[in-house]
Design a protein around this motif. Structure first.
Motif, short mmCIF file in Angstrom:
data_model
loop_
_atom_site.label_atom_id
_atom_site.label_comp_id
_atom_site.label_asym_id
_atom_site.label_seq_id
_atom_site.Cartn_x
_atom_site.Cartn_y
_atom_site.Cartn_z
N ARG A 91 -7.26 18.91 2.57
CA ARG A 91 -7.02 19.34 3.65
C ARG A 91 -6.30 18.55 4.63
N ARG A 92 -5.98 17.26 3.81
CA ARG A 92 -5.18 16.16 4.45
C ARG A 92 -3.97 15.85 3.61
N PRO A 93 -2.83 15.92 4.56
CA PRO A 93 -1.56 15.72 4.01
C PRO A 93 -1.53 14.35 3.10
N PRO A 94 -0.64 14.10 2.37
CA PRO A 94 -0.33 12.99 1.66
C PRO A 94 0.16 11.95 2.60
N HIS A 95 0.10 10.58 2.46
CA HIS A 95 0.42 9.52 3.43
C HIS A 95 2.10 9.57 3.23
N PRO A 96 2.78 9.37 4.18
CA PRO A 96 4.36 9.33 3.79
C PRO A 96 4.90 8.55 3.06
N GLU A 97 4.24 7.29 2.77
CA GLU A 97 4.52 6.28 1.79
C GLU A 97 3.54 6.46 0.35
N PRO A 98 4.02 6.23 -0.74
CA PRO A 98 3.22 6.25 -1.68
C PRO A 98 2.50 4.87 -1.74
N PRO A 99 1.39 4.86 -2.33
CA PRO A 99 0.87 3.47 -2.60
C PRO A 99 1.71 2.62 -3.40
N PRO A 100 1.53 1.39 -3.23
CA PRO A 100 2.24 0.25 -4.20
C PRO A 100 1.73 0.52 -5.47
N LEU A 116 -6.66 5.50 -6.09
CA LEU A 116 -5.83 5.58 -5.00
C LEU A 116 -4.40 6.37 -5.33
N MET A 117 -4.02 5.84 -6.70
CA MET A 117 -2.86 6.70 -7.08
C MET A 117 -3.34 8.22 -7.25
N GLN A 118 -4.36 8.44 -8.03
CA GLN A 118 -4.73 9.65 -8.25
C GLN A 118 -4.70 10.82 -7.01
N ARG A 119 -5.46 10.11 -5.91
CA ARG A 119 -5.60 10.53 -4.85
C ARG A 119 -4.39 11.01 -4.20
N TYR A 120 -3.40 10.26 -4.30
CA TYR A 120 -1.96 10.56 -3.70
C TYR A 120 -1.30 11.35 -4.51
N ARG A 121 -1.33 11.63 -5.66
CA ARG A 121 -0.83 12.51 -6.62
C ARG A 121 -1.38 13.85 -6.26
N LEU A 122 -2.90 13.75 -6.14
CA LEU A 122 -3.46 15.09 -5.96
C LEU A 122 -2.85 15.66 -4.58
#
Length: 157
Positions: free
Chosen positions: A21-30, A37-43
């Protein structure tokens, strides 16, 4: 300005999946970030915009699939009317008797109509029997006051 309506009902445990229910952060993780964290961002990047789950921030309904739009109105009073119809439709299934009270529902709709008339969004949620959850929202568009950069899902003003 116009208004789009959204409705979601489903099992309470699904509604509780806040990560979807949360949008991805505007910047991808480093690149040095951990795999979790990378998987959460991709999801979030793939799932959030495609999911029918209500977003935590009402304005983000505008990035969801246009097929989720249940109605569109120029007049805030017409959008508030749709909201009233939905609440009347679902009120018999509300888990709490207090939420079925006609006076309470009238006050809720009066407040919603005022908010829409001032360019705001309205988002309401109710526990239903089973346990299930009902989320109804009317979102102002072109532009949205809270998130003016979000595009209109129907591509018009």
């Amino acid at each position: 300005m116009h208004h789009h309506a959204y409705l979601w009902t489903g099992p309470k445990p699904r509604f509780d999946e806040e990560a979807l229910r949360r949008p991805p952060h505007p910047e991808p993780p480093p690149p040095t970030s951990g795999p979790e964290l990378m998987q959460r961002y991709r999801l979030a990047t793939v799932e959030f915009p495609a999911s029918d789950l209500p977003p935590l921030e009402t304005a983000y309904w505008l990035v969801k699939p246009r097929t989720l739009v249940k109605g569109t109105w120029q007049e805030p009073s017409a959008a508030a009317g749709w909201l009233g119809e939905r609440l009347s439709e679902y009120a018999p299934r509300f888990a709490a008797d207090a939420y079925r009270d006609r006076g309470r529902l009238t006050a809720l709709l009066t407040s919603a109509a005022e908010r829409l008339a001032s360019g705001g969004d309205v988002s309401l949620g109710f526990y239903l029997e089973r346990p299930a959850f009902l989320s109804v929202a009317v979102v102002s568009c072109a532009p949205n006051r809270a998130r003016p950069a979000l595009p209109c899902p129907l591509g018009g003003p």
